[in-house]
Scaffold this motif. Sequence first.
Motif, PDB file in Angstrom:
ATOM      1  N   ILE A  11       0.837  -1.202   0.000  1.00  0.00           N
ATOM      2  CA  ILE A  11       0.000   0.000   0.000  1.00  0.00           C
ATOM      3  C   ILE A  11       0.875   1.257   0.000  1.00  0.00           C
ATOM      4  N   ALA A  12       1.924   1.267   0.832  1.00  0.00           N
ATOM      5  CA  ALA A  12       2.766   2.452   0.932  1.00  0.00           C
ATOM      6  C   ALA A  12       3.728   2.579  -0.250  1.00  0.00           C
ATOM      7  N   VAL A  13       4.254   1.471  -0.713  1.00  0.00           N
ATOM      8  CA  VAL A  13       5.207   1.475  -1.819  1.00  0.00           C
ATOM      9  C   VAL A  13       4.757   0.405  -2.815  1.00  0.00           C
ATOM     10  N   PRO A  14       3.801   0.730  -3.674  1.00  0.00           N
ATOM     11  CA  PRO A  14       3.179  -0.297  -4.495  1.00  0.00           C
ATOM     12  C   PRO A  14       4.048  -0.889  -5.578  1.00  0.00           C
ATOM     13  N   CYS A  15       5.013  -0.187  -6.099  1.00  0.00           N
ATOM     14  CA  CYS A  15       5.808  -0.688  -7.209  1.00  0.00           C
ATOM     15  C   CYS A  15       7.232  -0.182  -7.085  1.00  0.00           C
ATOM     16  N   HIS A  16       8.068  -0.718  -7.927  1.00  0.00           N
ATOM     17  CA  HIS A  16       9.466  -0.328  -7.919  1.00  0.00           C
ATOM     18  C   HIS A  16       9.794   0.313  -9.244  1.00  0.00           C
ATOM     19  N   LYS A  52      -0.829  -9.504  -5.515  1.00  0.00           N
ATOM     20  CA  LYS A  52       0.219  -8.500  -5.328  1.00  0.00           C
ATOM     21  C   LYS A  52       0.753  -8.023  -6.680  1.00  0.00           C
ATOM     22  N   LEU A  53       1.028  -8.958  -7.594  1.00  0.00           N
ATOM     23  CA  LEU A  53       1.521  -8.578  -8.916  1.00  0.00           C
ATOM     24  C   LEU A  53       0.516  -7.692  -9.638  1.00  0.00           C
ATOM     25  N   ASN A  54      -0.742  -8.106  -9.621  1.00  0.00           N
ATOM     26  CA  ASN A  54      -1.796  -7.318 -10.264  1.00  0.00           C
ATOM     27  C   ASN A  54      -1.919  -5.946  -9.600  1.00  0.00           C
ATOM     28  N   GLY A  55      -1.817  -5.920  -8.280  1.00  0.00           N
ATOM     29  CA  GLY A  55      -1.900  -4.650  -7.544  1.00  0.00           C
ATOM     30  C   GLY A  55      -0.780  -3.691  -7.910  1.00  0.00           C
ATOM     31  N   CYS A  56       0.434  -4.210  -8.067  1.00  0.00           N
ATOM     32  CA  CYS A  56       1.567  -3.367  -8.471  1.00  0.00           C
ATOM     33  C   CYS A  56       1.327  -2.776  -9.852  1.00  0.00           C
ATOM     34  N   PHE A  57       0.839  -3.607 -10.765  1.00  0.00           N
ATOM     35  CA  PHE A  57       0.584  -3.144 -12.127  1.00  0.00           C
ATOM     36  C   PHE A  57      -0.509  -2.076 -12.131  1.00  0.00           C
ATOM     37  N   GLU A  58      -1.592  -2.341 -11.421  1.00  0.00           N
ATOM     38  CA  GLU A  58      -2.696  -1.374 -11.369  1.00  0.00           C
ATOM     39  C   GLU A  58      -2.292  -0.087 -10.657  1.00  0.00           C
ATOM     40  N   ALA A  59      -1.409  -0.188  -9.661  1.00  0.00           N
ATOM     41  CA  ALA A  59      -0.934   1.021  -8.987  1.00  0.00           C
ATOM     42  C   ALA A  59      -0.155   1.914  -9.952  1.00  0.00           C
ATOM     43  N   GLU A  60       0.545   1.290 -10.872  1.00  0.00           N
ATOM     44  CA  GLU A  60       1.338   2.042 -11.853  1.00  0.00           C
ATOM     45  C   GLU A  60       0.470   2.641 -12.957  1.00  0.00           C
ATOM     46  N   PHE A  61      -0.520   1.862 -13.445  1.00  0.00           N
ATOM     47  CA  PHE A  61      -1.263   2.268 -14.639  1.00  0.00           C
ATOM     48  C   PHE A  61      -2.753   2.530 -14.416  1.00  0.00           C
ATOM     49  N   LEU A  83      -6.383   0.329 -20.666  1.00  0.00           N
ATOM     50  CA  LEU A  83      -4.998   0.767 -20.838  1.00  0.00           C
ATOM     51  C   LEU A  83      -4.792   1.400 -22.211  1.00  0.00           C
ATOM     52  N   LEU A  84      -5.296   0.747 -23.239  1.00  0.00           N
ATOM     53  CA  LEU A  84      -5.149   1.294 -24.596  1.00  0.00           C
ATOM     54  C   LEU A  84      -5.923   2.601 -24.752  1.00  0.00           C
ATOM     55  N   GLY A  85      -7.093   2.693 -24.121  1.00  0.00           N
ATOM     56  CA  GLY A  85      -7.852   3.942 -24.143  1.00  0.00           C
ATOM     57  C   GLY A  85      -7.099   5.060 -23.452  1.00  0.00           C
ATOM     58  N   ASN A  86      -6.425   4.719 -22.346  1.00  0.00           N
ATOM     59  CA  ASN A  86      -5.626   5.717 -21.633  1.00  0.00           C
ATOM     60  C   ASN A  86      -4.442   6.181 -22.468  1.00  0.00           C
ATOM     61  N   ILE A  87      -3.866   5.272 -23.260  1.00  0.00           N
ATOM     62  CA  ILE A  87      -2.788   5.679 -24.179  1.00  0.00           C
ATOM     63  C   ILE A  87      -3.339   6.714 -25.151  1.00  0.00           C
ATOM     64  N   ILE A 102       5.370  -0.206 -22.850  1.00  0.00           N
ATOM     65  CA  ILE A 102       5.556   0.241 -21.467  1.00  0.00           C
ATOM     66  C   ILE A 102       4.923  -0.740 -20.489  1.00  0.00           C
ATOM     67  N   PHE A 103       3.818  -1.381 -20.868  1.00  0.00           N
ATOM     68  CA  PHE A 103       3.157  -2.345 -19.989  1.00  0.00           C
ATOM     69  C   PHE A 103       3.981  -3.622 -19.867  1.00  0.00           C
ATOM     70  N   MET A 104       4.551  -4.055 -20.982  1.00  0.00           N
ATOM     71  CA  MET A 104       5.375  -5.274 -20.974  1.00  0.00           C
ATOM     72  C   MET A 104       6.636  -5.064 -20.149  1.00  0.00           C
ATOM     73  N   GLU A 105       7.278  -3.925 -20.344  1.00  0.00           N
ATOM     74  CA  GLU A 105       8.500  -3.632 -19.604  1.00  0.00           C
ATOM     75  C   GLU A 105       8.208  -3.531 -18.109  1.00  0.00           C
ATOM     76  N   LYS A 106       7.134  -2.875 -17.750  1.00  0.00           N
ATOM     77  CA  LYS A 106       6.793  -2.733 -16.338  1.00  0.00           C
ATOM     78  C   LYS A 106       6.428  -4.084 -15.724  1.00  0.00           C
ATOM     79  N   ALA A 107       5.717  -4.935 -16.474  1.00  0.00           N
ATOM     80  CA  ALA A 107       5.374  -6.265 -15.968  1.00  0.00           C
ATOM     81  C   ALA A 107       6.653  -7.051 -15.653  1.00  0.00           C
ATOM     82  N   CYS A 108       7.634  -6.962 -16.542  1.00  0.00           N
ATOM     83  CA  CYS A 108       8.916  -7.647 -16.291  1.00  0.00           C
ATOM     84  C   CYS A 108       9.620  -7.064 -15.067  1.00  0.00           C
TER      85      CYS A 108
END
Length: 170
Positions: free
Chosen positions: A5-10, A116-125, A133-137, A157-163
């Motif tokens: 919650i405090a630090v959702p992604c790296h 957790k993985l899904n949460g990190c991705f959603e926190a970023e995007f 996601l495509l609509g936001n692009i 950007i989504f693929m790179e962030k997922a990795c």
Amino acid sequence: NPIIIAVPCHRVIGANGSLTGYAGGLGMKAERQKKIDDQLEKKNNCCQVVLNAFCEDFGFSPESLLPLAGGFGGGMCLGEKCGAVTAMIMVAGLAYGSFDGSDAKKKNELKDIVKKLNGCFEAEFGSSQCRTLLGNIGQGKYDLSRTKEQGKRPCAIFMEKACDILEQEL
């Protein structure tokens, strides 16, 4: 990342576009990036690109796993769950999955990791749904300057962030 919650992604791409803070080291980041770029050049889908970046870590060749991921690009061809997120879930299954369906502890551990993985991705995007996601692009909600500069398709950007998330969290 024990404090989701405090630090959702790296963040591994610095504000100046340089590589920074990658769990496997910058050499590993560069190696994964090359795998991503190679798959993007081959026009493989989001799920295939991310799965390819990790399949050999689990003893699988790209030829053995990429066909499996073929139908998961474009949000399962329906604009649903992003293929890059689906690949993160597949990689989590390789890392934490069990052949024994009665192993409740392993099932729950995998469920927690997937969330957790899904949460990190959603926190970023803001979403893990492909069409959103495509609509936001299209609405200019993400900084695509580096992606455009490198001649990559916008959803790279989504693929790179997922990795990046997988590298940090697994």
